[in-house]
Design a protein around this motif. Structure first.
Motif, PDB file in Angstrom:
ATOM      1  N   ASN A  95       0.825  -1.217   0.000  1.00  0.00           N
ATOM      2  CA  ASN A  95       0.000   0.000   0.000  1.00  0.00           C
ATOM      3  C   ASN A  95       0.857   1.265   0.000  1.00  0.00           C
ATOM      4  OD1 ASN A  95      -2.330  -1.618   0.132  1.00  0.00           O
ATOM      5  ND2 ASN A  95      -2.201  -1.704   2.350  1.00  0.00           N
ATOM      6  N   GLY A  96       1.958   1.226  -0.749  1.00  0.00           N
ATOM      7  CA  GLY A  96       2.819   2.398  -0.898  1.00  0.00           C
ATOM      8  C   GLY A  96       3.777   2.646   0.254  1.00  0.00           C
ATOM      9  N   ARG A  97       3.746   1.824   1.299  1.00  0.00           N
ATOM     10  CA  ARG A  97       4.637   2.012   2.442  1.00  0.00           C
ATOM     11  C   ARG A  97       5.690   0.917   2.473  1.00  0.00           C
ATOM     12  NH1 ARG A  97       3.714   1.794   8.935  1.00  0.00           N
ATOM     13  NH2 ARG A  97       5.696   2.773   9.427  1.00  0.00           N
ATOM     14  N   SER A  98       6.938   1.332   2.725  1.00  0.00           N
ATOM     15  CA  SER A  98       8.044   0.386   2.814  1.00  0.00           C
ATOM     16  C   SER A  98       7.930  -0.438   4.096  1.00  0.00           C
ATOM     17  CB  SER A  98       9.377   1.152   2.808  1.00  0.00           C
ATOM     18  OG  SER A  98      10.423   0.325   3.253  1.00  0.00           O
ATOM     19  N   LEU A  99       8.018  -1.768   3.963  1.00  0.00           N
ATOM     20  CA  LEU A  99       8.037  -2.616   5.151  1.00  0.00           C
ATOM     21  C   LEU A  99       9.325  -2.384   5.934  1.00  0.00           C
ATOM     22  CD1 LEU A  99       6.537  -6.007   3.889  1.00  0.00           C
ATOM     23  CD2 LEU A  99       5.370  -3.992   4.784  1.00  0.00           C
ATOM     24  N   GLY A 100      10.398  -2.002   5.227  1.00  0.00           N
ATOM     25  CA  GLY A 100      11.647  -1.648   5.902  1.00  0.00           C
ATOM     26  C   GLY A 100      11.455  -0.444   6.800  1.00  0.00           C
ATOM     27  N   ASP A 101      10.749   0.586   6.313  1.00  0.00           N
ATOM     28  CA  ASP A 101      10.461   1.761   7.134  1.00  0.00           C
ATOM     29  C   ASP A 101       9.650   1.380   8.372  1.00  0.00           C
ATOM     30  OD1 ASP A 101      11.815   3.455   5.428  1.00  0.00           O
ATOM     31  OD2 ASP A 101      10.005   4.251   4.465  1.00  0.00           O
ATOM     32  N   GLN A 102       8.769   0.411   8.215  1.00  0.00           N
ATOM     33  CA  GLN A 102       7.982  -0.036   9.359  1.00  0.00           C
ATOM     34  C   GLN A 102       8.892  -0.681  10.406  1.00  0.00           C
ATOM     35  OE1 GLN A 102       4.343  -1.992   8.370  1.00  0.00           O
ATOM     36  NE2 GLN A 102       3.896  -2.514  10.490  1.00  0.00           N
ATOM     37  N   LEU A 103       9.859  -1.511   9.961  1.00  0.00           N
ATOM     38  CA  LEU A 103      10.808  -2.113  10.900  1.00  0.00           C
ATOM     39  C   LEU A 103      11.648  -1.038  11.593  1.00  0.00           C
ATOM     40  CD1 LEU A 103      11.969  -5.231   8.835  1.00  0.00           C
ATOM     41  CD2 LEU A 103      10.652  -5.261  10.958  1.00  0.00           C
ATOM     42  N   VAL A 104      12.037  -0.006  10.841  1.00  0.00           N
ATOM     43  CA  VAL A 104      12.806   1.098  11.426  1.00  0.00           C
ATOM     44  C   VAL A 104      11.967   1.805  12.491  1.00  0.00           C
ATOM     45  CG1 VAL A 104      13.855   3.358  10.956  1.00  0.00           C
ATOM     46  CG2 VAL A 104      14.295   1.440   9.410  1.00  0.00           C
ATOM     47  N   SER A 105      10.705   2.102  12.177  1.00  0.00           N
ATOM     48  CA  SER A 105       9.843   2.818  13.128  1.00  0.00           C
ATOM     49  C   SER A 105       9.593   1.999  14.400  1.00  0.00           C
ATOM     50  CB  SER A 105       8.516   3.208  12.478  1.00  0.00           C
ATOM     51  OG  SER A 105       7.704   2.069  12.272  1.00  0.00           O
ATOM     52  N   GLU A 106       9.696   0.675  14.293  1.00  0.00           N
ATOM     53  CA  GLU A 106       9.500  -0.187  15.458  1.00  0.00           C
ATOM     54  C   GLU A 106      10.807  -0.438  16.214  1.00  0.00           C
ATOM     55  OE1 GLU A 106       7.485  -3.724  14.078  1.00  0.00           O
ATOM     56  OE2 GLU A 106       5.829  -2.543  13.238  1.00  0.00           O
ATOM     57  N   GLY A 107      11.914   0.176  15.759  1.00  0.00           N
ATOM     58  CA  GLY A 107      13.201   0.026  16.442  1.00  0.00           C
ATOM     59  C   GLY A 107      13.920  -1.276  16.169  1.00  0.00           C
ATOM     60  N   LEU A 108      13.517  -1.990  15.092  1.00  0.00           N
ATOM     61  CA  LEU A 108      14.108  -3.289  14.779  1.00  0.00           C
ATOM     62  C   LEU A 108      15.111  -3.224  13.632  1.00  0.00           C
ATOM     63  CD1 LEU A 108      10.821  -5.364  15.025  1.00  0.00           C
ATOM     64  CD2 LEU A 108      12.641  -5.183  16.746  1.00  0.00           C
ATOM     65  N   ALA A 109      15.278  -2.050  13.032  1.00  0.00           N
ATOM     66  CA  ALA A 109      16.174  -1.885  11.884  1.00  0.00           C
ATOM     67  C   ALA A 109      16.659  -0.441  11.844  1.00  0.00           C
ATOM     68  CB  ALA A 109      15.449  -2.230  10.584  1.00  0.00           C
ATOM     69  N   ARG A 110      17.655  -0.207  10.995  1.00  0.00           N
ATOM     70  CA  ARG A 110      18.136   1.142  10.699  1.00  0.00           C
ATOM     71  C   ARG A 110      17.958   1.385   9.213  1.00  0.00           C
ATOM     72  NH1 ARG A 110      23.755  -0.061  13.206  1.00  0.00           N
ATOM     73  NH2 ARG A 110      23.347   0.313  15.402  1.00  0.00           N
ATOM     74  N   THR A 111      17.781   2.643   8.857  1.00  0.00           N
ATOM     75  CA  THR A 111      17.774   2.995   7.447  1.00  0.00           C
ATOM     76  C   THR A 111      19.175   2.729   6.904  1.00  0.00           C
ATOM     77  OG1 THR A 111      16.090   4.676   7.830  1.00  0.00           O
ATOM     78  CG2 THR A 111      17.365   4.861   5.795  1.00  0.00           C
ATOM     79  N   TRP A 112      19.244   2.100   5.737  1.00  0.00           N
ATOM     80  CA  TRP A 112      20.537   1.734   5.143  1.00  0.00           C
ATOM     81  C   TRP A 112      21.330   2.994   4.804  1.00  0.00           C
ATOM     82  CZ3 TRP A 112      23.961  -1.834   5.066  1.00  0.00           C
ATOM     83  CH2 TRP A 112      24.929  -1.906   4.061  1.00  0.00           C
ATOM     84  N   SER A 113      22.557   3.089   5.318  1.00  0.00           N
ATOM     85  CA  SER A 113      23.403   4.262   5.104  1.00  0.00           C
ATOM     86  C   SER A 113      24.484   4.009   4.064  1.00  0.00           C
ATOM     87  CB  SER A 113      24.055   4.677   6.428  1.00  0.00           C
ATOM     88  OG  SER A 113      24.956   3.652   6.862  1.00  0.00           O
ATOM     89  N   GLY A 114      24.559   2.804   3.547  1.00  0.00           N
ATOM     90  CA  GLY A 114      25.592   2.461   2.576  1.00  0.00           C
ATOM     91  C   GLY A 114      26.687   1.594   3.171  1.00  0.00           C
ATOM     92  N   ARG A 115      26.680   1.448   4.491  1.00  0.00           N
ATOM     93  CA  ARG A 115      27.653   0.555   5.146  1.00  0.00           C
ATOM     94  C   ARG A 115      27.065   0.051   6.458  1.00  0.00           C
ATOM     95  NH1 ARG A 115      30.849   3.139   9.137  1.00  0.00           N
ATOM     96  NH2 ARG A 115      30.376   5.357   9.262  1.00  0.00           N
ATOM     97  N   ARG A 116      27.542  -1.114   6.871  1.00  0.00           N
ATOM     98  CA  ARG A 116      27.079  -1.706   8.138  1.00  0.00           C
ATOM     99  C   ARG A 116      27.688  -0.945   9.308  1.00  0.00           C
ATOM    100  NH1 ARG A 116      24.025  -5.959   7.927  1.00  0.00           N
ATOM    101  NH2 ARG A 116      24.016  -7.256   6.094  1.00  0.00           N
ATOM    102  N   GLU A 117      26.869  -0.794  10.334  1.00  0.00           N
ATOM    103  CA  GLU A 117      27.340  -0.140  11.555  1.00  0.00           C
ATOM    104  C   GLU A 117      27.102  -1.108  12.705  1.00  0.00           C
ATOM    105  OE1 GLU A 117      26.402   3.908  12.050  1.00  0.00           O
ATOM    106  OE2 GLU A 117      26.241   4.260   9.895  1.00  0.00           O
ATOM    107  N   PRO A 118      27.931  -1.037  13.754  1.00  0.00           N
ATOM    108  CA  PRO A 118      27.788  -2.001  14.864  1.00  0.00           C
ATOM    109  C   PRO A 118      26.500  -1.828  15.653  1.00  0.00           C
ATOM    110  CG  PRO A 118      29.455  -0.336  15.380  1.00  0.00           C
ATOM    111  CD  PRO A 118      29.027  -0.101  13.956  1.00  0.00           C
ATOM    112  N   TRP A 119      25.986  -2.923  16.174  1.00  0.00           N
ATOM    113  CA  TRP A 119      24.795  -2.939  17.000  1.00  0.00           C
ATOM    114  C   TRP A 119      25.151  -3.061  18.473  1.00  0.00           C
ATOM    115  CZ3 TRP A 119      20.016  -1.851  15.213  1.00  0.00           C
ATOM    116  CH2 TRP A 119      19.835  -1.876  13.835  1.00  0.00           C
ATOM    117  N   CYS A 120      26.383  -3.416  18.774  1.00  0.00           N
ATOM    118  CA  CYS A 120      26.803  -3.639  20.169  1.00  0.00           C
ATOM    119  C   CYS A 120      27.463  -2.397  20.743  1.00  0.00           C
ATOM    120  CB  CYS A 120      27.780  -4.800  20.242  1.00  0.00           C
ATOM    121  SG  CYS A 120      27.059  -6.336  19.655  1.00  0.00           S
TER     122      CYS A 120
END
Length: 185
Positions: free
Chosen positions: A160-185
């Motif tokens: 429905n026009g909304r990114s499922l990735g954006d939904q994961l980001v809004s729920e705190g389960l993902a980050r918007t892709w910046s072009g490189r991996r960043e640490p989670w720890c």
């Protein structure tokens, strides 16, 4: 050392393989009959409502939603066979094609660097299973790259026009892709 017993009939393997194919075909036919029965039941319900009543449209919408759910692929967390399943929070298989969600990054579960990364990665993985199973979605290319260096298709997953990735980001389960991996720890 006991010797391995060779099959007496070299066609035993072929017979077993053909039997497995027949069982699989039977499951596909049952699924198709299930989809058909949903549509027929909804049609019969709609025919029984009195003229001028708004309920047939409601029944039709409900039947359409049930049909879409029945005909949408069903995802689970990947096991040995990887055909239609979720690997982790940003990677899944769809009909034998490996897809990397291009607009997000989620914690690793295969080689996490700490317990927090693993736990958050598992939450993201389970949530992606739920989101993909919630109904039909679209896969869109992003930029001019079709695949990453691992051969995964790079796609943005939308409903429905909304990114499922954006939904994961809004729920705190993902980050918007910046072009490189960043640490989670």
């Amino acid at each position: 050392m006991p010797m391995r017993e060779e099959p007496s009939d070299p066609l035993d393997f072929r017979k077993a393989f053909k039997a497995k194919k027949r069982r699989k075909l039977g499951k596909e036919i049952i699924l198709s009959l299930g989809e058909f029965s949903i549509v027929v039941a909804a049609g019969m319900l709609a025919l029984n409502w009195p003229a001028g009543d708004a309920r047939p449209a409601m029944v039709e919408q409900q039947a359409q939603a049930l049909f879409q759910q029945a005909s949408s692929p069903q995802f689970a967390i990947c096991g040995r066979v990887r055909r239609t399943c979720v690997v982790d929070g940003d990677t899944f298989w769809l009909d034998g094609t490996k897809i990397r969600i291009a607009d997000i990054d989620t914690p690793e579960i295969g080689q996490p660097r700490c317990d927090y990364e693993y736990e958050l990665g598992m939450r993201a993985t389970r949530r992606l299973v739920d989101l993909l199973n919630a109904g039909p979605f679209e896969l869109r290319t992003i930029g001019n790259r079709d695949e990453d260096q691992y051969g995964r298709k790079l796609r943005v997953v939308t409903r429905n026009g909304r990114s499922l990735g954006d939904q994961l980001v809004s729920e705190g389960l993902a980050r918007t892709w910046s072009g490189r991996r960043e640490p989670w720890c």
